[in-house]
Write a protein that holds these residues in place. Structure first.
Motif, short mmCIF file in Angstrom:
data_model
loop_
_atom_site.label_atom_id
_atom_site.label_comp_id
_atom_site.label_asym_id
_atom_site.label_seq_id
_atom_site.Cartn_x
_atom_site.Cartn_y
_atom_site.Cartn_z
N THR A 140 31.38 90.66 -32.54
CA THR A 140 31.77 89.59 -33.58
C THR A 140 30.82 88.35 -32.93
N ALA A 141 30.63 87.28 -33.55
CA ALA A 141 29.34 86.41 -33.44
C ALA A 141 29.81 85.74 -32.25
N GLY A 142 31.04 85.30 -31.62
CA GLY A 142 31.06 84.52 -30.68
C GLY A 142 31.11 85.42 -29.26
N ALA A 143 31.89 86.61 -29.41
CA ALA A 143 31.79 87.70 -28.31
C ALA A 143 30.37 88.08 -28.08
N LEU A 144 29.58 88.56 -29.34
CA LEU A 144 28.33 88.85 -29.06
C LEU A 144 27.20 88.00 -28.62
N ALA A 145 27.53 86.59 -28.44
CA ALA A 145 26.61 85.76 -27.65
C ALA A 145 26.83 85.81 -26.30
N LEU A 146 28.06 86.58 -25.92
CA LEU A 146 28.57 86.73 -24.52
C LEU A 146 28.01 88.02 -23.83
N THR A 147 27.40 88.93 -24.98
CA THR A 147 27.34 90.09 -24.53
C THR A 147 25.90 90.28 -24.25
N GLY A 148 25.35 91.02 -23.20
CA GLY A 148 23.80 91.00 -22.56
C GLY A 148 23.00 91.80 -23.40
N ASN A 149 23.30 93.15 -23.65
CA ASN A 149 22.29 93.96 -24.01
C ASN A 149 21.68 93.58 -25.36
N ASN A 150 20.17 93.30 -25.42
CA ASN A 150 19.44 93.03 -26.22
C ASN A 150 19.85 94.08 -27.59
N TYR A 151 20.11 95.27 -27.25
CA TYR A 151 20.28 96.27 -28.58
C TYR A 151 21.06 95.70 -29.60
N TYR A 152 21.87 94.82 -29.31
CA TYR A 152 23.06 94.49 -30.16
C TYR A 152 22.60 93.02 -30.74
N HIS A 153 21.59 92.25 -30.51
CA HIS A 153 21.16 91.02 -30.96
C HIS A 153 20.11 91.04 -31.92
N GLN A 154 20.53 90.43 -32.73
CA GLN A 154 19.15 90.14 -34.05
C GLN A 154 19.12 88.71 -34.12
N SER A 155 17.86 88.26 -34.55
CA SER A 155 17.47 86.81 -34.57
C SER A 155 18.72 86.47 -35.74
N THR A 156 19.19 86.97 -36.61
CA THR A 156 19.76 86.61 -37.70
C THR A 156 21.38 86.55 -37.17
#
Length: 413
Positions: A140-156
């Motif tokens: 989820t948005a806040g926890a995702l910011a803490l997660t390192g792996n780029n696979y889960y990150h989209q610019s949106t």
């Protein structure tokens, strides 16, 4: 499997690794609809530390349902919640000299992390949070910011604003003291790293590839937090509940976190998440962090029964013994198959076998499924075989499963 392929979202994940329709399960075994029996070294990604369907849990749940016990209650008081809180305090907190308030968040680990970070920012008045390389804390948005792996990150998704990812223990190898590195960044007003509200970490990074932190490193991080009034948040969602041998994964280091995030196995397979908060930091306003399913009464019934495992040290000793069996076999395979350049690491009953060459770990996991053993991959490139059997697995079954892994290595390499 056609119904899932045609109607279920493409986001489905584990069904791709384990393409069978499962039906029933018992402790470390799971059966598909065709009657095939699998040994489970996956444990619901760490949700089933106490195995599938422990009898004491099923009996308690059945009795509760038969009496028409409360299922949904928001955060109202119920007898099921009272019994869990009382027992958790008596069996887990008091014997360890710990004093915490219990916050029941939404029933997922990521929501527990969201609440912890939100509270840390609230009570300190700071926005920056320090997480670590390879860390995983949810999506989820806040926890995702803490997660390192780029696979889960989209610019949106909003990126990693107000989060700094520091190097984890031995990220640069054994010769680089990353705790001292972080301390200098925090204490140097020109480093560009703002004084954080919290430092959040896993004592064993699970999804990141099974990287255990040392006692020394954890104590150094805890010292930095104390010196600078930073909240230390331990994400014990996957490696808590006895996975490393002790109930809490940080016990061996002798540290006391400000907030502990818990979920997965605490509910015995039923959705439940909670945060343990030092009383001085429990500064929430009523309803300031809320959720329709905060506090799952059926999960309280299950969790209360499962706390019985911790009434003595016997279970912890048993977990550590089985962990030695797993670790011993993994280190044997490192020597048996030198051409694969493997390495083994872990603590308690969470172990990883890293195979650097691309796709080999995934190929082995796929073949193990054919041999009726569930074992997933983790790490940045899925290059680590992740050994996560139930803590309650019988030794005979554990050895049988490890034998299957060895046989697959021998067949393929």
């Amino acid at each position: 499997m056609k119904i899932f392929e045609s109607l279920e979202s493409e986001v489905r994940s584990y069904i791709r690794s384990f393409p069978a329709v499962f039906d029933i399960a018992d402790n470390a075994y799971i059966w598909d609809v065709e009657g095939n029996e699998y040994i489970d070294f996956f444990s619901g990604a760490g949700t089933l530390n106490y195995g599938h369907n422990p009898d004491v849990m099923l009996d308690a749940i059945s009795a509760y349902l038969r009496k028409k016990g409360i299922l949904h209650s928001l955060d109202k008081a119920t007898l099921a919640k009272e019994n869990f809180i009382r027992k958790f305090n008596d069996i887990i907190l008091k014997p360890r000299g710990l004093e915490y308030k219990i916050q029941f968040t939404g029933p997922t680990g990521t929501n527990a992390v969201e609440a912890a970070i939100k509270l840390a920012r609230r009570v300190t008045g700071r926005r920056n949070v320090i997480a670590f390389t390879r860390g995983y804390h949810g999506l989820t948005a806040g926890a995702l910011a803490l997660t390192g792996n780029n696979y889960y990150h989209q610019s949106t998704n909003g990126g990693r604003s107000d989060v700094y990812h520091a190097p984890y223990d031995q990220y640069f190898g054994a010769d680089v003291d990353t705790a001292s590195y972080l301390k200098q960044l925090i204490e140097d007003s020109s480093s560009g790293v703002a004084l954080p509200a919290a430092i959040i970490l896993e004592t064993v990074q699970g999804e990141g590839g099974i990287y255990p932190a040392s006692k020394q490193w954890l104590n150094q991080i805890a010292d930095v937090c104390r010196q600078h009034d930073i909240l230390l948040v331990i994400d014990d969602i996957q490696v808590g509940n006895g996975r490393t041998g002790k109930f809490f994964s940080f016990e061996f280091a002798g540290i006391t976190p400000d907030i502990i995030c818990m979920s997965k196995s605490i509910g015995g397979g039923l959705p439940l998440a909670l945060n343990l908060i030092r009383p001085t930091w429990d500064q929430w306003l009523p309803g300031e962090h809320t959720g329709t399913f905060r506090g799952n009464n059926l999960a309280f019934i299950a969790a209360t029964e499962l706390l019985e495992y911790w009434k003595s040290t016997e279970f912890s000793i048993e977990v550590e013994g089985k962990g030695q069996v797993i670790g011993g076999r993994l280190h044997e395979w490192v020597k048996m198959f030198p051409a694969l350049n493997m390495s083994a690491r872990g603590r308690g009953m969470v172990w990883g076998l890293e195979i650097p060459e691309n796709n080999i770990a995934k190929l082995i996991s796929k073949q193990l499924f054919e041999e009726k053993l569930l074992l997933e991959c983790c790490g940045a490139n899925d290059s680590v075989l992740k050994f996560l059997p139930p803590l309650t697995i019988e030794r005979e079954t554990l050895v049988r499963g490890l034998d299957r892994v060895e046989q697959v290595f021998k067949q393929m390499y």
